[in-house]
Design an enzyme around this catalytic site. Structure first.
Site, PDB file in Angstrom:
ATOM      1  N   TRP A 154      -6.091  46.051  54.394  1.00  0.00           N
ATOM      2  CA  TRP A 154      -5.947  47.422  54.870  1.00  0.00           C
ATOM      3  C   TRP A 154      -4.647  48.082  54.443  1.00  0.00           C
ATOM      4  CZ3 TRP A 154      -1.471  46.717  57.352  1.00  0.00           C
ATOM      5  CH2 TRP A 154      -1.243  45.505  58.023  1.00  0.00           C
ATOM      6  N   ASN A 155      -3.702  47.344  53.852  1.00  0.00           N
ATOM      7  CA  ASN A 155      -2.363  47.913  53.676  1.00  0.00           C
ATOM      8  C   ASN A 155      -2.285  48.982  52.584  1.00  0.00           C
ATOM      9  OD1 ASN A 155      -2.802  45.828  51.825  1.00  0.00           O
ATOM     10  ND2 ASN A 155      -0.638  45.301  51.701  1.00  0.00           N
ATOM     11  N   LYS A 178     -16.146  44.393  50.342  1.00  0.00           N
ATOM     12  CA  LYS A 178     -15.929  44.521  51.786  1.00  0.00           C
ATOM     13  C   LYS A 178     -14.450  44.821  52.037  1.00  0.00           C
ATOM     14  CE  LYS A 178     -14.788  42.077  55.242  1.00  0.00           C
ATOM     15  NZ  LYS A 178     -14.162  43.104  56.121  1.00  0.00           N
ATOM     16  N   GLU A 181     -12.275  46.979  57.935  1.00  0.00           N
ATOM     17  CA  GLU A 181     -12.924  47.933  58.839  1.00  0.00           C
ATOM     18  C   GLU A 181     -11.923  48.943  59.399  1.00  0.00           C
ATOM     19  OE1 GLU A 181     -15.398  44.918  57.819  1.00  0.00           O
ATOM     20  OE2 GLU A 181     -13.500  44.579  58.913  1.00  0.00           O
ATOM     21  N   GLY A 231      -5.423  39.097  50.673  1.00  0.00           N
ATOM     22  CA  GLY A 231      -5.195  38.924  52.103  1.00  0.00           C
ATOM     23  C   GLY A 231      -4.275  37.759  52.375  1.00  0.00           C
ATOM     24  N   SER A 232      -4.392  37.222  53.572  1.00  0.00           N
ATOM     25  CA  SER A 232      -3.459  36.186  54.013  1.00  0.00           C
ATOM     26  C   SER A 232      -3.796  34.831  53.405  1.00  0.00           C
ATOM     27  CB  SER A 232      -3.489  36.071  55.540  1.00  0.00           C
ATOM     28  OG  SER A 232      -4.718  35.506  55.972  1.00  0.00           O
ATOM     29  N   GLU A 253      -5.308  36.807  45.607  1.00  0.00           N
ATOM     30  CA  GLU A 253      -4.006  37.463  45.739  1.00  0.00           C
ATOM     31  C   GLU A 253      -3.615  37.343  47.202  1.00  0.00           C
ATOM     32  OE1 GLU A 253      -1.274  39.476  46.826  1.00  0.00           O
ATOM     33  OE2 GLU A 253      -2.413  41.326  46.509  1.00  0.00           O
ATOM     34  N   LEU A 254      -2.795  36.332  47.498  1.00  0.00           N
ATOM     35  CA  LEU A 254      -2.506  35.966  48.881  1.00  0.00           C
ATOM     36  C   LEU A 254      -1.102  36.417  49.283  1.00  0.00           C
ATOM     37  CD1 LEU A 254      -4.165  32.425  48.849  1.00  0.00           C
ATOM     38  CD2 LEU A 254      -5.208  34.672  49.239  1.00  0.00           C
ATOM     39  N   GLU A 389       5.300  34.566  56.578  1.00  0.00           N
ATOM     40  CA  GLU A 389       5.324  35.955  56.128  1.00  0.00           C
ATOM     41  C   GLU A 389       5.321  36.903  57.327  1.00  0.00           C
ATOM     42  OE1 GLU A 389       2.993  38.809  52.928  1.00  0.00           O
ATOM     43  OE2 GLU A 389       1.831  37.315  54.018  1.00  0.00           O
ATOM     44  N   GLU A 466      -4.756  40.161  38.857  1.00  0.00           N
ATOM     45  CA  GLU A 466      -5.389  41.468  38.829  1.00  0.00           C
ATOM     46  C   GLU A 466      -4.572  42.351  37.900  1.00  0.00           C
ATOM     47  OE1 GLU A 466      -7.660  42.171  42.866  1.00  0.00           O
ATOM     48  OE2 GLU A 466      -5.512  42.009  43.264  1.00  0.00           O
TER      49      GLU A 466
END
Length: 484
Positions: A154-155, A178, A181, A231-232, A253-254, A389, A466
């Site tokens: 979401w960031n 996805k 949300e 994500g995490s 990409e963590l 983190e 990426e």
């Protein structure tokens, strides 16, 4: 600010149709600046996901056969639509994610540039011919891997969506995306740009739902040939285990824990101006956010005082309000988690130079999800924030003596995403390039993301890239052909 300002039409996009209602469960999208609900997002059912998989399977067969120049034209058109609708989409991003409007607007040209770069790369997917005896041939071909299941955070609600879709489409793959949300409106509006640019309905799907249910169903399907995740670390490792059952390719990409090495020969005032702005960008909710500031002993006190002074001057508030320099955190979980880290660090001996408290109302209720820009000095290595983190507006400061000490601290953790160094010494720069364990290193700058450069990490921060040609290559498989 009123709920009426939040105007996106939320829904699932499957096989070229926007779906909502019809008895589906919903998720309430909240404004982080007020804590108030804005709209209800429909969540995918198992049948919806099956339909998305079937569409992606059909879409791949047609899209891979689409000439590369045609795929490129669609991406260029999507970039133009994104620029044209940029103000509208950026406002939605601020309303649902919280970042200041200027930062949300900044995602628009960055995303459009990425689309235009990938449009060019779509026409530069090369193979090679190998030397063989006369009358025979050997060739190496690059071919699209197949339907992609992509999950993004979401960031960066605009950029993350484009970063997943663009390389997949450029390579000739179909995709089921996805997004979070919590930032569904941004994703829906970006997908409409792709739809209106001419991406066939079966080629790109947009779904929302209970994360575990969605990931298990998409990754268990033999239709899915690649996983792309932002994500995490814990969630990424969980998805990798699911993906292992079908041996699918993955780009991960963590998380990171960005070390910053500040040497005594840097331009101190310029370095401070750059780092404070970058640290508190998006309230520190950035995977490559500078977090652990290791500063050479001779300038440590001056650096700490300058960092704290600048941090205290930041104007925190509603991302849409004029003059706001840092908005709220994205959800009620974040300020609570940040405060726990700050209190634990204080208990371990860290000194609070700025911030260190929640501001702007009750967490989880009205008033928004705000946390003050926080600067902690002399943070012990055993403090939780120095090892996990934080993903928030915390700067952790510690002194170091030598280059060897700095490198040891930079590499101490299992993370290896983004790292930073500030020094005018060219030999030291070369030594750091070789010694620092990170997928990306910025020296005397804070920018790590460019359309033509790979973006990714090492160690627990993931693998694969990426952006750049490497981002498209990650969506291809290599085939050798031998003809006698």
């Amino acid at each position: 600010m009123t709920t009426a300002e939040y105007t996106p039409k939320l829904g699932l996009y499957i096989a070229g149709e926007w779906l909502s209602g019809e008895g589906r469960d919903t998720h309430r999208v909240v404004n982080p600046a007020t804590g108030e609900g804005q709209a209800d997002l429909p969540l995918a059912t198992a049948a919806d996901l099956d339909a998305a998989l079937a569409a992606a399977e059909r879409g791949f067969k047609t899209w891979r056969a689409t000439p590369p120049e045609q795929r490129a034209a669609v991406l260029v058109k999507a970039a133009a639509l994104l620029r044209e609708r940029g103000d509208h989409i950026a406002r939605i991003a601020t309303l649902e994610q919280g970042k200041i409007l200027a930062e949300a607007k900044g995602e628009i040209p960055a995303s459009a540039n990425l689309l235009e770069f990938h449009a060019g790369e779509a026409q530069r997917i090369y193979g090679r011919v190998l030397q063989r005896p006369a009358g025979t041939r050997s060739m190496v071909l690059q071919q699209p891997i197949g339907p992609v299941a992509a999950f993004c955070a979401w960031n960066f609600p605009i950029m993350n969506v484009v970063r997943k879709i663009a390389p997949a489409l450029a390579a000739g793959c179909s995709i089921i995306l996805k997004p979070s949300e919590e930032t569904a409106g941004s994703a829906c509006e970006v997908m409409r740009c792709f739809q209106d640019a001419g991406v066939p309905g079966d080629v790109a799907q947009l779904v929302f739902g209970v994360p575990d249910m969605v990931s298990r169903q998409l990754l268990a399907s033999p239709v899915t040939r690649k996983l792309s995740f932002t994500g995490s670390v814990p969630v990424g490792k969980h998805l990798m285990r699911l993906a292992a059952d079908t041996m699918m390719r993955a780009t991960m990409e963590l998380g990171g824990h960005g070390p910053v090495l500040v040497f005594d020969d840097c331009d101190l005032e310029k370095t401070l101006d750059l780092l404070v702005a970058h640290k508190f960008r998006n309230a520190g909710q950035v995977c490559v956010s500078p977090t652990r500031f290791h500063v050479q002993e001779g300038i440590y006190d001056k650096f700490a005082a300058g960092f704290a002074e600048r941090s205290k001057r930041l104007n925190v508030g509603d991302g849409l309000a004029k003059g706001t320099q840092m908005g709220p955190m994205a959800n009620p979980r974040r300020p609570e988690a940040i405060d726990a880290l700050v209190q634990q660090a204080k208990g371990a001996g860290a000194r609070v130079l700025a911030g260190g408290e929640r501001i702007g109302g009750a967490i989880g209720g009205g008033g928004g999800f705000f946390y003050a820009p926080t600067v902690l000095a002399d943070v012990p290595l055993e403090a939780q924030a120095m090892n996990e983190e934080p993903f928030g507006p915390i700067a952790l400061l510690r002194p170091f003596a030598t280059l060897e000490d700095a490198v040891e601290q930079a590499n101490r953790l299992p993370f290896g995403l983004g790292a930073y160094a500030f020094t005018e010494n060219a030999r030291r720069q070369n030594l750091l390039i070789d010694a620092v364990e990170a997928g990306m290193l910025a020296i005397n700058t804070v920018r790590l993301s460019w359309p033509d450069a790979p973006f990714g990490g090492v160690k627990d921060s993931g693998y694969g890239s990426e952006d750049g040609p490497e981002g498209i290559a990650a969506h291809m498989v290599t085939k050798s052909v031998h003809i006698a």
